[in-house]
Design a protein around this motif. Structure first.
Motif, PDB file in Angstrom:
ATOM      1  N   TYR A  33       0.607  -1.116   0.197  1.00 38.66           N
ATOM      2  CA  TYR A  33       0.024  -0.199   0.054  1.00 38.66           C
ATOM      3  C   TYR A  33       0.856   1.080   0.024  1.00 38.66           C
ATOM      4  CZ  TYR A  33      -3.668  -3.361   1.284  1.00 38.66           C
ATOM      5  OH  TYR A  33      -4.529  -4.308   1.247  1.00 38.66           O
ATOM      6  N   GLY A  34       0.177   2.482  -0.204  1.00 36.15           N
ATOM      7  CA  GLY A  34       1.027   3.514  -0.290  1.00 36.15           C
ATOM      8  C   GLY A  34       0.884   4.548  -1.496  1.00 36.15           C
ATOM      9  N   TRP A  35       1.406   5.684  -1.256  1.00 29.60           N
ATOM     10  CA  TRP A  35       1.503   6.643  -2.550  1.00 29.60           C
ATOM     11  C   TRP A  35       2.884   6.423  -3.196  1.00 29.60           C
ATOM     12  CZ3 TRP A  35      -0.411   9.203   1.895  1.00 29.60           C
ATOM     13  CH2 TRP A  35      -1.883  10.051   1.839  1.00 29.60           C
ATOM     14  N   GLU A  36       2.463   6.175  -4.662  1.00 32.05           N
ATOM     15  CA  GLU A  36       3.726   6.552  -5.590  1.00 32.05           C
ATOM     16  C   GLU A  36       4.242   7.755  -5.214  1.00 32.05           C
ATOM     17  OE1 GLU A  36       3.590   4.866  -9.271  1.00 32.05           O
ATOM     18  OE2 GLU A  36       2.704   2.792  -8.453  1.00 32.05           O
ATOM     19  N   ILE A  37       5.581   8.133  -5.547  1.00 32.45           N
ATOM     20  CA  ILE A  37       5.964   9.493  -5.146  1.00 32.45           C
ATOM     21  C   ILE A  37       5.316  10.590  -5.855  1.00 32.45           C
ATOM     22  CG2 ILE A  37       7.956  10.855  -5.564  1.00 32.45           C
ATOM     23  CD1 ILE A  37       9.714   8.441  -4.409  1.00 32.45           C
ATOM     24  N   PRO A  38       5.005  10.411  -7.291  1.00 30.91           N
ATOM     25  CA  PRO A  38       4.345  11.757  -7.781  1.00 30.91           C
ATOM     26  C   PRO A  38       2.974  11.728  -7.391  1.00 30.91           C
ATOM     27  CG  PRO A  38       5.277  10.044  -9.531  1.00 30.91           C
ATOM     28  CD  PRO A  38       5.617   9.396  -8.195  1.00 30.91           C
ATOM     29  N   GLU A  39       2.309  10.815  -6.969  1.00 31.97           N
ATOM     30  CA  GLU A  39       0.856  10.994  -6.398  1.00 31.97           C
ATOM     31  C   GLU A  39       0.756  11.694  -4.974  1.00 31.97           C
ATOM     32  OE1 GLU A  39      -1.218   6.542  -7.546  1.00 31.97           O
ATOM     33  OE2 GLU A  39       0.069   6.629  -5.708  1.00 31.97           O
ATOM     34  N   LEU A  54      -0.275  16.715  -1.641  1.00 32.68           N
ATOM     35  CA  LEU A  54       0.149  17.667  -0.723  1.00 32.68           C
ATOM     36  C   LEU A  54      -0.806  18.879  -0.427  1.00 32.68           C
ATOM     37  CD1 LEU A  54       4.109  17.600  -1.287  1.00 32.68           C
ATOM     38  CD2 LEU A  54       2.783  16.455   0.497  1.00 32.68           C
ATOM     39  N   PRO A  55      -1.053  19.426  -1.474  1.00 30.69           N
ATOM     40  CA  PRO A  55      -2.103  20.724  -1.348  1.00 30.69           C
ATOM     41  C   PRO A  55      -3.434  20.206  -0.587  1.00 30.69           C
ATOM     42  CG  PRO A  55      -1.263  20.702  -3.366  1.00 30.69           C
ATOM     43  CD  PRO A  55      -0.917  19.269  -2.952  1.00 30.69           C
ATOM     44  N   THR A  56      -3.865  19.056  -0.984  1.00 35.70           N
ATOM     45  CA  THR A  56      -4.875  18.583  -0.201  1.00 35.70           C
ATOM     46  C   THR A  56      -5.032  18.323   1.277  1.00 35.70           C
ATOM     47  OG1 THR A  56      -5.801  17.680  -2.239  1.00 35.70           O
ATOM     48  CG2 THR A  56      -6.956  16.839  -0.301  1.00 35.70           C
ATOM     49  N   GLN A  76       9.057  23.083   0.203  1.00 39.29           N
ATOM     50  CA  GLN A  76       7.729  23.393  -0.708  1.00 39.29           C
ATOM     51  C   GLN A  76       7.160  24.727   0.212  1.00 39.29           C
ATOM     52  OE1 GLN A  76       5.095  21.556  -2.792  1.00 39.29           O
ATOM     53  NE2 GLN A  76       6.514  19.849  -3.440  1.00 39.29           N
ATOM     54  N   LYS A  77       6.833  25.769  -0.450  1.00 38.34           N
ATOM     55  CA  LYS A  77       6.052  26.775   0.257  1.00 38.34           C
ATOM     56  C   LYS A  77       4.807  26.419   0.674  1.00 38.34           C
ATOM     57  CE  LYS A  77       9.319  29.900  -0.852  1.00 38.34           C
ATOM     58  NZ  LYS A  77      10.527  29.078  -1.070  1.00 38.34           N
ATOM     59  N   ASP A  78       4.400  27.099   1.713  1.00 37.63           N
ATOM     60  CA  ASP A  78       2.757  26.978   2.101  1.00 37.63           C
ATOM     61  C   ASP A  78       2.317  25.798   2.749  1.00 37.63           C
ATOM     62  OD1 ASP A  78       2.586  29.672   1.120  1.00 37.63           O
ATOM     63  OD2 ASP A  78       2.171  29.008  -0.844  1.00 37.63           O
ATOM     64  N   LEU A  79       3.230  24.991   3.009  1.00 34.83           N
ATOM     65  CA  LEU A  79       2.690  23.620   3.680  1.00 34.83           C
ATOM     66  C   LEU A  79       2.922  23.858   5.288  1.00 34.83           C
ATOM     67  CD1 LEU A  79       4.494  20.491   1.926  1.00 34.83           C
ATOM     68  CD2 LEU A  79       2.019  21.336   1.754  1.00 34.83           C
ATOM     69  N   SER A  80       1.950  23.669   6.103  1.00 35.36           N
ATOM     70  CA  SER A  80       1.750  23.624   7.404  1.00 35.36           C
ATOM     71  C   SER A  80       2.490  22.471   8.308  1.00 35.36           C
ATOM     72  CB  SER A  80       0.258  23.618   7.846  1.00 35.36           C
ATOM     73  OG  SER A  80      -0.403  22.402   7.488  1.00 35.36           O
ATOM     74  N   PHE A  81       3.009  21.597   7.784  1.00 34.22           N
ATOM     75  CA  PHE A  81       3.918  20.353   8.158  1.00 34.22           C
ATOM     76  C   PHE A  81       5.014  20.323   7.312  1.00 34.22           C
ATOM     77  CE2 PHE A  81       1.121  18.626   4.885  1.00 34.22           C
ATOM     78  CZ  PHE A  81       1.931  17.873   4.051  1.00 34.22           C
ATOM     79  N   THR A  82       6.120  19.743   8.285  1.00 32.16           N
ATOM     80  CA  THR A  82       7.211  19.474   7.821  1.00 32.16           C
ATOM     81  C   THR A  82       7.610  17.758   8.130  1.00 32.16           C
ATOM     82  OG1 THR A  82       8.481  19.905   9.793  1.00 32.16           O
ATOM     83  CG2 THR A  82       8.324  21.588   8.078  1.00 32.16           C
ATOM     84  N   ILE A  83       8.251  17.080   7.254  1.00 34.60           N
ATOM     85  CA  ILE A  83       8.749  15.933   7.290  1.00 34.60           C
ATOM     86  C   ILE A  83      10.038  15.825   8.148  1.00 34.60           C
ATOM     87  CG2 ILE A  83       9.834  13.775   5.964  1.00 34.60           C
ATOM     88  CD1 ILE A  83       6.418  14.774   5.751  1.00 34.60           C
TER      89      ILE A  83
END
Length: 224
Positions: free
Chosen positions: A128-134, A139-141, A183-190
């Motif tokens: 399971y999981g997202w492929e990287i481009p997906e 991210l915006p969602t 990335q700009k405008d994301l409210s979270f960081t990895i």
């Protein structure tokens, strides 16, 4: 088995950096074995099935400083239980699940668990999981889901990869985390990378893992 668990944990801890969080994967492992791992200093325990985890949590209530990690595939009908009974969820693997987690967190008055996004750096129909481009597209969602406490990425690699393929796949996940963080405008960081299991954790650590998930290496072979 008793005694061996303590010895194995000591051996692992001598070889991994203190900055890497060691999660003992306790799928099919007895509560007695979990207690021994706890006595040896482990505080992070990972379970794959909600029902099995709840039964063990019930018996281990006296160990009230355990941090529980949910590592299994998260089904829609199990999201609420996962939110109520785990401190970390490693397997948010699609937008639909993120949306449900967010909605329920808006309804429940609880501290949100830390959440990891599960990615597939290699094509694998069995994982399971997202492929990287997906994931990059999602991210915006994900950023709109204000109740989620997204902390990092998680991956499980296909079996039987060469050392070079394994290294390259883990490096892809690390690079993805860095790409998300600029990335700009994301409210979270990895901040966290949950990658590496019994067969490949040294390679994962070399590639930047902050969490490793070990079952067999701690508890020995599971009964079939």
């Amino acid at each position: 088995m008793t005694g061996n668990i303590t010895k194995r944990i000591q051996e692992i801890q001598e070889t991994i950096p203190s900055t890497v969080r060691l999660i003992a994967v306790t799928k099919t492992v007895s509560t007695e074995a979990i207690r021994e791992a706890y006595e040896a200093g482990i505080r992070d325990f990972g379970e794959n099935k909600i029902q099995e985890a709840l039964a063990k949590q019930e018996k281990l209530q006296d160990l009230n400083d355990i941090t529980w990690h949910f590592l299994g595939h998260l089904q829609s009908n199990k999201v609420k239980q996962a939110l109520l009974h785990f401190h970390w969820i490693h397997t948010c693997d699609r937008v639909k699940i993120a949306q449900r987690l967010n909605r329920l967190l808006g309804e429940l008055e609880i501290t949100p668990p830390n959440l990891l996004l599960q990615v597939k750096p290699l094509k694998d129909p069995n994982k399971y999981g997202w492929e990287i481009p997906e994931l990059l597209e999602a991210l915006p969602t994900l950023n709109e889901y204000q109740h989620l406490k997204i902390k990092g990425l998680m991956t499980i690699l296909p079996l039987n990869q060469s050392t070079e393929e394994t290294q390259a796949a883990f490096t892809k996940v690390r690079d993805l985390g860095q790409k998300i963080n600029i990335q700009k405008d994301l409210s979270f960081t990895i901040e966290e990378l949950s990658m590496g299991m019994s067969a490949d954790y040294p390679i994962a650590i070399e590639a930047g893992a902050t969490m490793i998930r070990l079952g067999r290496t701690i508890f020995g072979e599971r009964p079939h």
